[in-house]
Design a protein around this motif. Structure first.
Motif, short mmCIF file in Angstrom:
data_model
loop_
_atom_site.label_atom_id
_atom_site.label_comp_id
_atom_site.label_asym_id
_atom_site.label_seq_id
_atom_site.Cartn_x
_atom_site.Cartn_y
_atom_site.Cartn_z
N GLU A 176 -3.87 17.97 9.36
CA GLU A 176 -4.43 17.25 9.36
C GLU A 176 -3.18 15.80 9.06
O GLU A 176 -2.75 15.60 8.56
N CYS A 177 -3.86 14.82 9.83
CA CYS A 177 -3.09 13.61 9.65
C CYS A 177 -3.65 12.45 10.27
O CYS A 177 -4.47 12.64 10.76
N GLU A 178 -3.92 10.96 9.03
CA GLU A 178 -3.69 9.99 9.12
C GLU A 178 -3.17 9.14 8.75
O GLU A 178 -3.60 7.78 9.37
N GLN A 179 -2.10 9.62 9.56
CA GLN A 179 -0.75 8.44 9.67
C GLN A 179 0.82 8.61 9.96
O GLN A 179 0.61 9.77 9.96
N ILE A 180 1.23 7.68 10.88
CA ILE A 180 1.54 8.05 11.39
C ILE A 180 3.41 7.22 11.12
O ILE A 180 3.20 5.76 11.19
N ILE A 181 4.16 6.85 10.51
CA ILE A 181 5.21 6.39 10.56
C ILE A 181 6.30 6.50 10.89
O ILE A 181 7.24 7.15 10.66
N PHE A 182 6.79 5.52 11.88
CA PHE A 182 8.13 5.62 13.03
C PHE A 182 8.94 5.07 11.87
O PHE A 182 8.66 3.94 11.98
#
Length: 216
Positions: free
Chosen positions: A68-74
């Motif tokens: 369950e993912c709302e955000q990706i931070i690279f």
């Protein structure tokens, strides 16, 4: 498969797909994707593999389907260089972004991003300079210590050499969890690695056969 651990009071999942999932934030942390690296090399006349961007995006889709993912931070180095703006690379990235329109994405600008330039605006990626302070962590590209926060960083592309009998050995991508600075492996499919070693003040977690396990 993943390996759950607690760092600075936060549960983190070290993933075999070379990323970190932060359950309480519903967030994926990804270092050194280097999208378009193969394309950049081919533009220089180098015979390198095709399809690395597609492979990386399929891996991202697999992660988004599993967690369950709302955000990706690279954590830096989203694009490899100026040659990464090739039409095929950007078309693949745009198609992937269209399939995930509600996903928040943040890029902490790394050394390759400075050379490549920021991602196109239509990818809707917020670009920031390091450090990005989130909870107890300083999210960075460069693994420089922070005065008050535990650093999660990329840049190094850590690998660890597991040694067997005689001359037998395996060189595996790894996570390096330190007392104040921790390293994520390079997410990208076409990246090298820098060998790191086990010390008293750090723990190595190697990746192999879609599993993550600590080096004893």
């Amino acid at each position: 498969m993943h390996c759950a651990m607690t760092l600075e009071g936060e549960e983190l999942w070290l993933l075999a797909d070379k990323a970190v999932y932060w359950p309480s934030r519903k967030c994926l942390l990804i270092a050194d994707a280097h999208f378009g690296k193969a394309s950049a090399y081919r533009s220089l006349g180098q015979p390198v593999p095709q399809g690395t961007t597609t492979e990386n995006l399929l891996k991202l889709d697999r992660l988004l389907g599993a967690f369950e993912c709302e955000q990706i931070i690279f954590l830096g180095d989203f694009l490899h260089g100026p040659g990464s703006h090739a039409s095929g690379t950007l078309s693949a990235l745009r198609g992937w972004r269209e399939r995930h329109p509600d996903l928040a994405m943040t890029l902490i600008r790394g050394n390759h991003d400075k050379r490549a330039g920021d991602p196109p605006d239509d990818l809707r990626i917020e670009v920031v300079t390091e450090p990005l302070l989130v909870g107890p962590f300083a999210l960075q590209h460069e693994p420089d210590p922070h005065v008050s926060h535990h650093v999660l960083a990329g840049h190094v592309h850590p690998v660890y050499r597991l040694r067997g009998k005689g001359r037998q050995s395996l060189r595996l991508a790894c996570f390096q969890i330190g007392a104040r600075v921790s390293l994520l492996p390079a997410f990208g499919a076409f990246t090298g690695g820098y060998q790191v070693d086990q010390h008293e003040d750090r723990q190595i977690y190697v990746i192999g056969d879609q599993e993550v396990w600590p080096v004893r």
